[in-house]
Enzyme design. Structure first.
Site, PDB file in Angstrom:
ATOM      1  N   LYS A 202      -0.999   3.177  12.329  1.00  0.00           N
ATOM      2  CA  LYS A 202      -1.434   3.884  13.430  1.00  0.00           C
ATOM      3  C   LYS A 202      -2.882   3.920  13.840  1.00  0.00           C
ATOM      4  O   LYS A 202      -3.148   4.121  14.929  1.00  0.00           O
ATOM      5  CB  LYS A 202      -1.142   5.385  12.946  1.00  0.00           C
ATOM      6  CG  LYS A 202      -1.684   5.852  11.690  1.00  0.00           C
ATOM      7  CD  LYS A 202      -0.949   7.200  11.290  1.00  0.00           C
ATOM      8  CE  LYS A 202      -1.638   7.578   9.862  1.00  0.00           C
ATOM      9  NZ  LYS A 202      -0.971   6.832   8.820  1.00  0.00           N
TER      10      LYS A 202
ATOM     11  N   LYS B 142      -1.102  -6.272  12.065  1.00  0.00           N
ATOM     12  CA  LYS B 142      -0.478  -5.446  10.947  1.00  0.00           C
ATOM     13  C   LYS B 142       0.019  -3.981  11.989  1.00  0.00           C
ATOM     14  O   LYS B 142      -1.033  -3.481  12.604  1.00  0.00           O
ATOM     15  CB  LYS B 142      -1.136  -4.928   9.683  1.00  0.00           C
ATOM     16  CG  LYS B 142      -0.400  -4.133   8.904  1.00  0.00           C
ATOM     17  CD  LYS B 142      -1.367  -3.399   7.767  1.00  0.00           C
ATOM     18  CE  LYS B 142      -0.696  -2.228   7.526  1.00  0.00           C
ATOM     19  NZ  LYS B 142      -1.448  -1.315   6.663  1.00  0.00           N
TER      20      LYS B 142
ATOM     21  N   LYS C  58     -11.222   2.027   5.057  1.00  0.00           N
ATOM     22  CA  LYS C  58     -11.281   3.131   5.535  1.00  0.00           C
ATOM     23  C   LYS C  58     -12.585   3.530   6.125  1.00  0.00           C
ATOM     24  O   LYS C  58     -12.931   3.787   7.183  1.00  0.00           O
ATOM     25  CB  LYS C  58     -10.764   4.346   4.666  1.00  0.00           C
ATOM     26  CG  LYS C  58      -9.363   4.305   4.565  1.00  0.00           C
ATOM     27  CD  LYS C  58      -8.669   5.186   3.751  1.00  0.00           C
ATOM     28  CE  LYS C  58      -7.108   5.086   3.729  1.00  0.00           C
ATOM     29  NZ  LYS C  58      -6.642   5.996   2.602  1.00  0.00           N
TER      30      LYS C  58
HETATM   31  P1  ADP Z   1      -0.869   3.243   8.449  1.00  0.00           P
HETATM   32  O1  ADP Z   1      -1.233   1.922   8.283  1.00  0.00           O
HETATM   33  O2  ADP Z   1       0.038   3.544   9.821  1.00  0.00           O
HETATM   34  O3  ADP Z   1      -1.893   4.274   8.561  1.00  0.00           O
HETATM   35  P2  ADP Z   1       0.064   4.115   5.864  1.00  0.00           P
HETATM   36  O4  ADP Z   1      -1.274   3.490   5.522  1.00  0.00           O
HETATM   37  O5  ADP Z   1      -0.040   5.659   5.948  1.00  0.00           O
HETATM   38  O6  ADP Z   1       0.307   3.508   7.238  1.00  0.00           O
HETATM   39  O7  ADP Z   1       1.238   3.767   5.201  1.00  0.00           O
HETATM   40  C1  ADP Z   1       2.226   4.315   4.513  1.00  0.00           C
HETATM   41  C2  ADP Z   1       3.041   3.237   3.628  1.00  0.00           C
HETATM   42  O8  ADP Z   1       3.806   2.390   4.597  1.00  0.00           O
HETATM   43  C3  ADP Z   1       2.513   2.472   2.601  1.00  0.00           C
HETATM   44  O9  ADP Z   1       3.128   2.267   1.760  1.00  0.00           O
HETATM   45  C4  ADP Z   1       2.208   1.023   3.267  1.00  0.00           C
HETATM   46  O10 ADP Z   1       1.940   0.003   2.852  1.00  0.00           O
HETATM   47  C5  ADP Z   1       3.519   1.068   4.305  1.00  0.00           C
HETATM   48  N1  ADP Z   1       3.124   0.514   5.695  1.00  0.00           N
HETATM   49  C6  ADP Z   1       2.304   0.797   6.585  1.00  0.00           C
HETATM   50  N2  ADP Z   1       2.450   0.009   7.605  1.00  0.00           N
HETATM   51  C7  ADP Z   1       3.065  -1.115   7.118  1.00  0.00           C
HETATM   52  C8  ADP Z   1       3.238  -2.485   7.740  1.00  0.00           C
HETATM   53  N3  ADP Z   1       2.625  -2.785   8.922  1.00  0.00           N
HETATM   54  N4  ADP Z   1       3.882  -3.298   7.031  1.00  0.00           N
HETATM   55  C9  ADP Z   1       4.300  -3.012   5.835  1.00  0.00           C
HETATM   56  N5  ADP Z   1       4.169  -1.808   5.248  1.00  0.00           N
HETATM   57  C10 ADP Z   1       3.534  -0.850   5.909  1.00  0.00           C
END
Ligand code: ADP
Ligand code: TRP
Length: 317
Positions: free
Chosen positions: A192, A189, A110
């Site tokens: 957002k 991956k 982050k």
């Molecule tokens: P972002 O990467 O969009 O900020 P978050 O970190 O808020 O998403 O993720 C929330 C949940 O969704 C977590 O448990 C995360 O592991 C899962 N997740 C998010 N993006 C993916 C992805 N591309 N593949 C698998 N799991 C994901």
């Protein structure tokens, strides 16, 4: 068995969230006593707009209800409606070595993405441990990127038990290998932060699917499906027979990326159109949604109460 998961309301949920986190929770819904909470305290590490946070919190609740959360089987609540988690986070903080948090990849990632190095961001895993331990959870469905946070949770539970006696169970992460990392529109991956997502109820889903980045092979050329984002995404939505058919089509040639994108769009709509209809109904009735969240909060606080009583007694309060 107690199953608990949380998700931050820090933006609209996308396919990566659905297959990486939400779906495991729905799949486990029949298997135990379930808790699902909206981590609005955690979201404050990145969201600095009260109106947006309140709206995203409501959106996450609506998305979960629309996609299959059954309030008869799962207690859904806002993290802030169980303020005892902050109290427990403090007790755990007092046992948390700085080095343990300094080693957390998520914190370092982050910062690398430009987030401010605040105390809240640094202490994020301690609050997450409190979320889990306060409900005495056995199993925690999360995405792969959260594995280390579960290790921190187990470590802190162990440290607490060593210091004060056996109070906490050590929870396990539940991370199905098949959905380890969902690719985004550009093949990285889906996240957002990378602006490569398709939201669950994205009004421009069709346009985004048609815009998925591919190589420049012609329609006639045979293609290797494995590793191709369209195919990898299709696997999430389609039946094994449909997946085998797409693989055979790619390998045979005369099957273009445009054909595969159309198949992906149809498979997405087949799953999500009924969810979309349900969401449209739910959104019309904000009072019912608030009632569901209030009822969840009441049940969650009742579940936390006996554990907090033990904890307070153990620490000497
Ligand atoms: P972002 O990467 O969009 O900020 P978050 O970190 O808020 O998403 O993720 C929330 C949940 O969704 C977590 O448990 C995360 O592991 C899962 N997740 C998010 N993006 C993916 C992805 N591309 N593949 C698998 N799991 C994901
Ligand atoms: N850190 C998790 C995420 O970014 C969200 C979360 C907060 C969580 N507390 C939790 C997940 C407790 C599971 C259990 O996805």
């Amino acid at each position: 068995m107690r199953i608990l998961t949380g998700i931050q309301p820090s933006g609209k949920l996308h396919w990566g969230n659905y297959f990486g986190a939400m779906k495991s929770m729905f799949d486990l819904q029949e298997k135990g006593e379930n808790f699902m909470f909206i981590a609005n305290f955690h979201a404050m590490t990145t969201v600095r707009d009260g109106v947006a946070l309140r709206e995203s919190t409501r959106d996450v609740a609506l998305d979960y209800l629309a996609c299959g959360l059954d309030t008869q089987k799962t207690i859904m609540y806002r993290q802030s409606d169980v303020p005892e988690v902050q109290e427990l986070a403090w007790y755990l903080s007092c046992l948390t070595p700085m080095g343990l948090l300094e080693r957390c990849h998520s914190y370092k990632d982050k910062l690398a993405h430009g987030l401010d190095a605040t105390h809240g961001l640094f202490a994020y895993p301690v609050l997450m441990a409190a979320d889990i331990l306060i409900m005495n959870a056995d199993l925690v469905p999360v995405g792969k990127d959260q594995k280390q946070h579960l290790e921190v949770t187990r470590d802190l539970a162990q440290k607490f038990n060593n210091a004060y006696g056996e109070v906490f169970k050590l929870p396990d992460a539940y991370i199905p290998e098949t959905v380890a990392t969902i690719p985004g529109l550009d093949g990285q991956k889906m996240s957002k932060s990378y602006h490569n997502t398709i939201e669950l109820f994205d009004p421009s889903a069709k346009k985004k699917i048609m815009g998925i980045v591919t190589d420049s092979k012609t329609m006639e050329e045979p293609k290797e499906p494995e590793g191709n984002s369209i195919y990898e995404l299709y696997k999430l939505f389609a039946t094994p027979e449909e997946v085998a058919e797409m693989a055979a089509n790619f390998r045979a040639g005369n099957y273009g990326y445009g054909h595969a994108k159309k198949a992906l769009l149809a498979a997405y709509k087949r799953l999500f159109d009924p969810f979309r209809e349900k969401r449209e109904e739910l959104v019309k009735d904000p009072a019912t949604l608030e009632d569901i969240l209030q009822d969840g909060a009441k049940r969650a606080r009742a579940a936390a109460a006996p554990i907090m009583e033990k904890v307070r007694h153990a620490v000497g309060l």
